[in-house]
Scaffold this motif. Sequence first.
Motif, short mmCIF file in Angstrom:
data_model
loop_
_atom_site.label_atom_id
_atom_site.label_comp_id
_atom_site.label_asym_id
_atom_site.label_seq_id
_atom_site.Cartn_x
_atom_site.Cartn_y
_atom_site.Cartn_z
N ASP A 127 -49.46 -45.11 73.42
CA ASP A 127 -48.32 -45.52 72.61
C ASP A 127 -47.71 -46.81 73.16
OD1 ASP A 127 -48.58 -43.21 71.10
OD2 ASP A 127 -47.08 -42.10 72.23
N ARG A 135 -46.38 -45.51 67.86
CA ARG A 135 -47.33 -44.50 68.32
C ARG A 135 -48.76 -45.00 68.13
NH1 ARG A 135 -45.19 -40.05 71.16
NH2 ARG A 135 -43.10 -39.58 70.33
N ASN A 136 -49.67 -44.47 68.95
CA ASN A 136 -51.08 -44.84 68.81
C ASN A 136 -51.66 -44.30 67.51
OD1 ASN A 136 -51.70 -42.09 69.23
ND2 ASN A 136 -51.98 -42.38 71.41
N ARG A 164 -45.90 -43.02 62.26
CA ARG A 164 -46.15 -43.39 63.65
C ARG A 164 -45.45 -44.69 64.06
NH1 ARG A 164 -49.21 -39.71 65.52
NH2 ARG A 164 -49.79 -40.77 67.44
N GLY A 184 -48.29 -49.69 69.07
CA GLY A 184 -49.21 -48.70 69.59
C GLY A 184 -50.63 -49.23 69.72
N SER A 353 -44.49 -42.15 79.75
CA SER A 353 -45.39 -43.03 79.01
C SER A 353 -46.66 -43.26 79.83
CB SER A 353 -44.69 -44.37 78.71
OG SER A 353 -45.51 -45.21 77.96
N PRO A 358 -50.78 -40.25 74.50
CA PRO A 358 -49.45 -40.37 73.91
C PRO A 358 -48.33 -40.10 74.91
CG PRO A 358 -50.43 -38.27 73.31
CD PRO A 358 -51.49 -39.03 74.04
#
Length: 396
Positions: A127, A135-136, A164, A184, A353, A358
């Motif tokens: 992420d 987000r990824n 996301r 991401g 993180s 994620p």
Amino acid sequence: MKIIHHTTLILAACAVSARADFSSGSNGSYGPLTVPAGQTVTLQIPPDGIFHCTTITLGGTTGQSTLKFIKNAANTPVYLLATGDVQFNVCAISIPGGAAGTPQGGAGGPGGFDGGRGRQGGDLEADGEGPGGGRNGELGTNSDAALRVGNGVYFSNSIPTWTRNGTPYGNRLLLPLIGGSGGGGTTAGYGGAGGGGAILIASTTRIKAVDGAFIDALSGPPVTVNNRYVGGSTGSGGAVRIVAPIIEGVFRIYATGDGPNYIGRIRFDGLDTSRVTLNLYNGWEGPGVNFGNNMVVFPPEMPKIELVSVAGQAVSSSGPQTVTIAPGSPVLQPVQVRLTNFPAVAKLKVVLSPENGPRTEQNWDVNIDAGGATTTASTNVTFPSNVLTRVFVWTR
């Protein structure tokens, strides 16, 4: 397992009314900051981020001058403070986020946050970092919205609906000053772009800009090959705050990501801002621009979070430190913070993180000691195994 401590942030705000006896807070110890016409100067940001100038003069009438910065260990924003006048001629102040790569994410500008790494080999995509990190996910506008890679978000009136993307954060006062968030990483191996940086420019007397003065707080661009977009995600624009009794001239300020939905925040505080003209990137940043007369640079009783220890090992807020947890240790480990100038309850969020995979978030409410300006508290969080992980603690 390894844990890398990262600078903590607090997203609270306080307002102070205008005063005729405003001071930028500069003690003048840096002396005059001057960038001659047509030259580029790169400055190392001090540990606290503050340049205590007497005057600031950037550029001349021809040939663009450029002022760049090297980030400090704590990744603070840039504070250019002057006891006298600030004059921006034909010049550029450069604090952008870094471009996305393959597989690495772009670095955030000073005070901004990195983009997530793309998938590579056995490592999962990550992420983006920051309170509004994307987000990824997968590439492409035709992907399911629930799976599509997310972009970094700071301020936006109309965020696209896919789930996301990051979420907005911060406040219109820009107290505290916070940079943009990263995009991401993707399953296709592309990293996300870094968020734009954060800068505060303050003068005890006057700030003036001519047409040709430029402040670049853009996100880094997504991945391109031969100048063609091929994938990845954008970060958000950064933050620019300008404070002086008199502010005048033409200010070209770019603080956005790759689109009108990923803009940063811009703020002018002055007793007279009637002669300010703004030149924004396609007008995208317009909703994120505010004018006021909150004549304060560093509020005297601003709430503060300090990370004290991780997994029982002491850390400091001077910059990232690595904490190593022995193999076979429990994944549930304590995170301890010190809270200053909070009201009765501090509503916090602990964010882990990891370098790949994620991020995780855990809400945490801390009851403040009655009558005490400072409270220390601890909570247990679950760390991912065998991966470098950054620890953030923010308000929510």
